[in-house]
Enzyme design. Structure first.
Site, PDB file in Angstrom:
ATOM      1  N   ARG A  13      54.178  65.638  37.539  1.00 16.64           N
ATOM      2  CA  ARG A  13      54.181  66.461  38.751  1.00 16.64           C
ATOM      3  C   ARG A  13      55.439  67.310  38.846  1.00 16.64           C
ATOM      4  NH1 ARG A  13      53.435  61.504  42.234  1.00 16.64           N
ATOM      5  NH2 ARG A  13      51.231  60.991  41.974  1.00 16.64           N
ATOM      6  N   ARG A  70      46.361  59.258  31.582  1.00 22.05           N
ATOM      7  CA  ARG A  70      46.204  59.121  33.023  1.00 22.05           C
ATOM      8  C   ARG A  70      47.525  59.090  33.792  1.00 22.05           C
ATOM      9  NH1 ARG A  70      45.504  52.982  34.017  1.00 22.05           N
ATOM     10  NH2 ARG A  70      45.938  52.135  31.971  1.00 22.05           N
ATOM     11  N   ASP A 108      40.052  47.825  38.207  1.00 27.20           N
ATOM     12  CA  ASP A 108      40.963  47.688  39.336  1.00 27.20           C
ATOM     13  C   ASP A 108      40.182  47.046  40.480  1.00 27.20           C
ATOM     14  OD1 ASP A 108      43.489  48.520  38.576  1.00 27.20           O
ATOM     15  OD2 ASP A 108      43.032  50.640  38.839  1.00 27.20           O
TER      16      ASP A 108
HETATM   17  P1  FAD Z   1      39.253  37.286  38.400  1.00 22.81           P
HETATM   18  O1  FAD Z   1      40.192  37.594  39.492  1.00 22.81           O
HETATM   19  O2  FAD Z   1      39.806  36.941  37.066  1.00 22.81           O
HETATM   20  O3  FAD Z   1      38.329  36.074  38.876  1.00 22.81           O
HETATM   21  C1  FAD Z   1      37.548  35.288  38.011  1.00 22.81           C
HETATM   22  C2  FAD Z   1      37.561  33.863  38.542  1.00 22.81           C
HETATM   23  O4  FAD Z   1      36.599  33.096  37.813  1.00 22.81           O
HETATM   24  C3  FAD Z   1      38.914  33.175  38.345  1.00 22.81           C
HETATM   25  O5  FAD Z   1      39.347  32.636  39.575  1.00 22.81           O
HETATM   26  C4  FAD Z   1      38.607  32.074  37.339  1.00 22.81           C
HETATM   27  O6  FAD Z   1      39.382  30.908  37.564  1.00 22.81           O
HETATM   28  C5  FAD Z   1      37.136  31.812  37.608  1.00 22.81           C
HETATM   29  N1  FAD Z   1      36.442  31.207  36.462  1.00 22.81           N
HETATM   30  C6  FAD Z   1      36.432  31.668  35.188  1.00 22.81           C
HETATM   31  N2  FAD Z   1      35.697  30.826  34.410  1.00 22.81           N
HETATM   32  C7  FAD Z   1      35.251  29.851  35.219  1.00 22.81           C
HETATM   33  C8  FAD Z   1      34.457  28.678  34.995  1.00 22.81           C
HETATM   34  N3  FAD Z   1      34.027  28.369  33.768  1.00 22.81           N
HETATM   35  N4  FAD Z   1      34.167  27.882  36.037  1.00 22.81           N
HETATM   36  C9  FAD Z   1      34.650  28.178  37.284  1.00 22.81           C
HETATM   37  N5  FAD Z   1      35.409  29.257  37.543  1.00 22.81           N
HETATM   38  C10 FAD Z   1      35.702  30.075  36.522  1.00 22.81           C
HETATM   39  N6  FAD Z   1      43.947  45.913  40.279  1.00 22.81           N
HETATM   40  C11 FAD Z   1      44.356  46.860  41.166  1.00 22.81           C
HETATM   41  O7  FAD Z   1      43.522  47.482  41.835  1.00 22.81           O
HETATM   42  N7  FAD Z   1      45.701  47.091  41.362  1.00 22.81           N
HETATM   43  C12 FAD Z   1      46.660  46.422  40.683  1.00 22.81           C
HETATM   44  O8  FAD Z   1      47.851  46.665  40.900  1.00 22.81           O
HETATM   45  C13 FAD Z   1      46.253  45.452  39.725  1.00 22.81           C
HETATM   46  N8  FAD Z   1      47.170  44.767  39.010  1.00 22.81           N
HETATM   47  C14 FAD Z   1      46.761  43.853  38.091  1.00 22.81           C
HETATM   48  C15 FAD Z   1      47.716  43.150  37.356  1.00 22.81           C
HETATM   49  C16 FAD Z   1      47.325  42.204  36.412  1.00 22.81           C
HETATM   50  C17 FAD Z   1      48.367  41.449  35.622  1.00 22.81           C
HETATM   51  C18 FAD Z   1      45.944  41.957  36.196  1.00 22.81           C
HETATM   52  C19 FAD Z   1      45.487  40.945  35.179  1.00 22.81           C
HETATM   53  C20 FAD Z   1      44.992  42.635  36.930  1.00 22.81           C
HETATM   54  C21 FAD Z   1      45.378  43.585  37.882  1.00 22.81           C
HETATM   55  N9  FAD Z   1      44.435  44.272  38.653  1.00 22.81           N
HETATM   56  C22 FAD Z   1      44.849  45.224  39.561  1.00 22.81           C
HETATM   57  C23 FAD Z   1      42.986  44.016  38.494  1.00 22.81           C
HETATM   58  C24 FAD Z   1      42.445  42.918  39.434  1.00 22.81           C
HETATM   59  O9  FAD Z   1      43.109  41.719  39.184  1.00 22.81           O
HETATM   60  C25 FAD Z   1      40.940  42.767  39.193  1.00 22.81           C
HETATM   61  O10 FAD Z   1      40.269  43.936  39.583  1.00 22.81           O
HETATM   62  C26 FAD Z   1      40.306  41.607  39.932  1.00 22.81           C
HETATM   63  O11 FAD Z   1      41.073  40.459  39.901  1.00 22.81           O
HETATM   64  C27 FAD Z   1      38.999  41.316  39.263  1.00 22.81           C
HETATM   65  O12 FAD Z   1      38.358  40.278  39.903  1.00 22.81           O
HETATM   66  P2  FAD Z   1      37.349  39.372  39.111  1.00 22.81           P
HETATM   67  O13 FAD Z   1      36.619  38.565  40.135  1.00 22.81           O
HETATM   68  O14 FAD Z   1      36.532  40.170  38.170  1.00 22.81           O
HETATM   69  O15 FAD Z   1      38.234  38.458  38.154  1.00 22.81           O
HETATM   70  N1  UDP Z   2      53.897  53.702  30.682  1.00 23.47           N
HETATM   71  C1  UDP Z   2      55.110  53.976  30.088  1.00 23.47           C
HETATM   72  N2  UDP Z   2      56.259  53.766  30.794  1.00 23.47           N
HETATM   73  C2  UDP Z   2      56.249  53.292  32.062  1.00 23.47           C
HETATM   74  C3  UDP Z   2      54.998  53.029  32.671  1.00 23.47           C
HETATM   75  C4  UDP Z   2      53.834  53.230  31.946  1.00 23.47           C
HETATM   76  O1  UDP Z   2      55.151  54.375  28.948  1.00 23.47           O
HETATM   77  O2  UDP Z   2      57.333  53.117  32.635  1.00 23.47           O
HETATM   78  C5  UDP Z   2      52.678  53.893  29.854  1.00 23.47           C
HETATM   79  C6  UDP Z   2      52.223  52.639  29.142  1.00 23.47           C
HETATM   80  O3  UDP Z   2      51.727  53.012  27.873  1.00 23.47           O
HETATM   81  C7  UDP Z   2      51.072  52.151  29.996  1.00 23.47           C
HETATM   82  C8  UDP Z   2      50.469  53.477  30.452  1.00 23.47           C
HETATM   83  O4  UDP Z   2      51.595  54.324  30.650  1.00 23.47           O
HETATM   84  O5  UDP Z   2      50.155  51.388  29.249  1.00 23.47           O
HETATM   85  C9  UDP Z   2      49.672  53.376  31.717  1.00 23.47           C
HETATM   86  O6  UDP Z   2      50.505  52.868  32.729  1.00 23.47           O
HETATM   87  P1  UDP Z   2      49.925  52.160  33.996  1.00 23.47           P
HETATM   88  O7  UDP Z   2      51.042  51.643  34.809  1.00 23.47           O
HETATM   89  O8  UDP Z   2      48.932  53.069  34.628  1.00 23.47           O
HETATM   90  O9  UDP Z   2      49.107  51.019  33.290  1.00 23.47           O
HETATM   91  P2  UDP Z   2      48.925  49.485  33.509  1.00 23.47           P
HETATM   92  O10 UDP Z   2      50.247  48.869  33.208  1.00 23.47           O
HETATM   93  O11 UDP Z   2      48.491  49.321  34.937  1.00 23.47           O
HETATM   94  O12 UDP Z   2      47.876  49.211  32.492  1.00 23.47           O
END
Ligand code: FAD
Ligand code: UDP
Length: 379
Positions: free
Chosen positions: A186, A182, A365
């Site tokens: 480009r 993915r 996401d």
């Molecule tokens: P969560 O946000 O995990 O919410 C679940 C909630 O349930 C938490 O607050 C937790 O405390 C609560 N909970 C769990 N168990 C219990 C319990 N027993 N009792 C009470 N409460 C509880 N998406 C993007 O589109 N762009 C990004 O750049 C992006 N970056 C990310 C980077 C990271 C490091 C991570 C981990 C995710 C990223 N995401 C990103 C994805 C995004 O975080 C998720 O799509 C979104 O948070 C999902 O929401 P959720 O409600 O499913 O989960």
């Molecule tokens: N990746 C890499 N170099 C970089 C950024 C990404 O090799 O500088 C690779 C890495 O394997 C990563 C994948 O591309 O798991 C997908 O990257 P993306 O940023 O989309 O993934 P995310 O970190 O959000 O899972």
């Protein structure tokens, strides 16, 4: 719904799924209670304000979508800014633009035209193809082979291998090919990481989005569903559960695994640390995968200098253990099989809706979560 219970819905978890469900249910006239075991609302999109900078406490979150309905919806709750994700990679002190585009190819080889860049990549692809043919292979068997076929050895070794092995804690030869498919390649000078039509950050941070979704809804933090399960279950006719699906079933088939990230946050006494929100460190010898400088998500140009300090987070990718935040589902066969067994139990629950990353054991996401809840029938 006629009911003698105080709420129509108990929503366990105030992350994007729970908050979005609460918004739709409240709009439909349902009485909801949202509980979260953390001390704040918002799940992983939660931001903490430090020196007026919104720090993404659970990792950088950039909203992106091509769906106008989703984009218009979130903008109706809070306007989004024009942030465009354009990460930079640092390898041995040299900087390269991401995703792989004409800027990267110029930095890597000095090529200045798309034809020259294509020729360079084709030459390296052919080497990879002949090595695969010699091994009797027609399809890439792992991430390394896929990357070599996609972009060639120079970029693989400089920008992919070290980063990927740190991120996943496994050798590229032991990782599935699809992870790298993915990444955009480009032949134009375009550092925009996403191909989506819309992207940005809520102006004022994600807490405003969550507060907007939860306006008028009763919420309770520091409330763990499992600490008093029978009490919470008595409060509502239906439960929306966004916690861990295996925990809901008391781990009866065993525990699901996750990858997690450890953040080392630092307030730096200067206005601009790295000039960009995201810098990836692609060398194996640097222990962290990237450094996030949070102010660049919302402050652009000269306004970066309006705040004299800056907040950075170094990200260390680690294997999940009990007590850590579960972030990324591990999509290997054993975990998928286990998750499927739990999903079969969940499908048979008449009064529980399982939604979101942990309850579905699926990487989402943010935009697909919004899209999914917008499409639900709330009854
Ligand atoms: P969560 O946000 O995990 O919410 C679940 C909630 O349930 C938490 O607050 C937790 O405390 C609560 N909970 C769990 N168990 C219990 C319990 N027993 N009792 C009470 N409460 C509880 N998406 C993007 O589109 N762009 C990004 O750049 C992006 N970056 C990310 C980077 C990271 C490091 C991570 C981990 C995710 C990223 N995401 C990103 C994805 C995004 O975080 C998720 O799509 C979104 O948070 C999902 O929401 P959720 O409600 O499913 O989960
Ligand atoms: N990746 C890499 N170099 C970089 C950024 C990404 O090799 O500088 C690779 C890495 O394997 C990563 C994948 O591309 O798991 C997908 O990257 P993306 O940023 O989309 O993934 P995310 O970190 O959000 O899972």
């Amino acid at each position: 719904m006629s009911s003698r219970k105080p709420y129509d819905y108990l929503i366990v978890g105030s992350g994007l799924f729970g908050a979005m469900f609460a918004y739709r249910a409240h709009e439909a006239g349902k009485k909801c209670l949202v509980i979260d075991k953390r001390s704040h609302l918002g799940g992983n999109v939660f931001c903490e304000s430090i020196d007026g900078i919104n720090v993404h406490k659970y990792g950088a979150h950039i909203f992106h979508t091509s769906n106008p309905e989703v984009w218009n919806f979130v903008n109706s709750i809070v306007p989004f800014n024009r942030y465009t994700n354009s990460p930079v990679a640092n390898y041995a002190g040299r900087l390269y633009n991401l995703p792989f585009n004409m800027n990267t190819f110029y930095q890597m080889w000095g090529v200045t035209t798309p034809e020259a860049a294509k020729a360079k990549i084709e030459e390296q692809r052919q080497e990879a193809l002949s090595a695969m043919r010699a091994a009797g292979v027609t399809e890439p068997r792992n991430l390394e082979e896929q990357a070599l076929l996609l972009i060639g050895r120079d970029i693989y070794e400089t920008l992919i291998k070290g980063y990927t092995e740190k991120q996943w804690g496994r050798k590229c030869t032991d990782l599935p090919a699809f992870i790298i498919k993915r990444l955009p390649v480009r032949f134009v000078f375009d550092n925009n990481y996403f191909n989506d039509k819309y992207q940005g950050i809520p102006i004022g941070g994600y807490n405003i989005l969550i507060d907007g979704l939860l306006a008028g809804v009763e919420t309770k933090v520091n409330a763990d569903f499992f600490e008093n399960r029978s009490y919470w279950e008595c409060l509502a006719d239906k439960i929306v559960f966004t916690g861990k699906i295996d925990e809901f079933y008391d781990y009866r088939f065993g525990k699901l695994n996750y990858r997690t990230v450890r953040f080392e946050q630092e307030v730096v006494d200067r206005p601009n640390y790295q000039g960009n929100a995201v810098v990836n460190y692609t060398e194996a010898s640097v222990p962290y995968t990237r450094i996030i400088e949070h102010k660049h998500f919302e402050m652009f140009g000269q306004s970066v200098y309006d705040v004299p300090t800056t907040v950075i987070s170094r990200e260390f990718s680690t294997e999940w253990q009990d007590g850590m935040e579960p972030y990324y589902p591990v999509n290997d066969e054993a975990n998928n099989r286990l998750a499927q067994k739990y999903r079969e139990l969940a499908d048979a629950e008449p009064n529980v809706i399982f939604g979101g990353r942990l309850a579905e054991y699926k990487y989402y996401d943010m935009a697909p979560i919004i899209e999914k809840v917008l499409q639900l029938d709330i009854i």
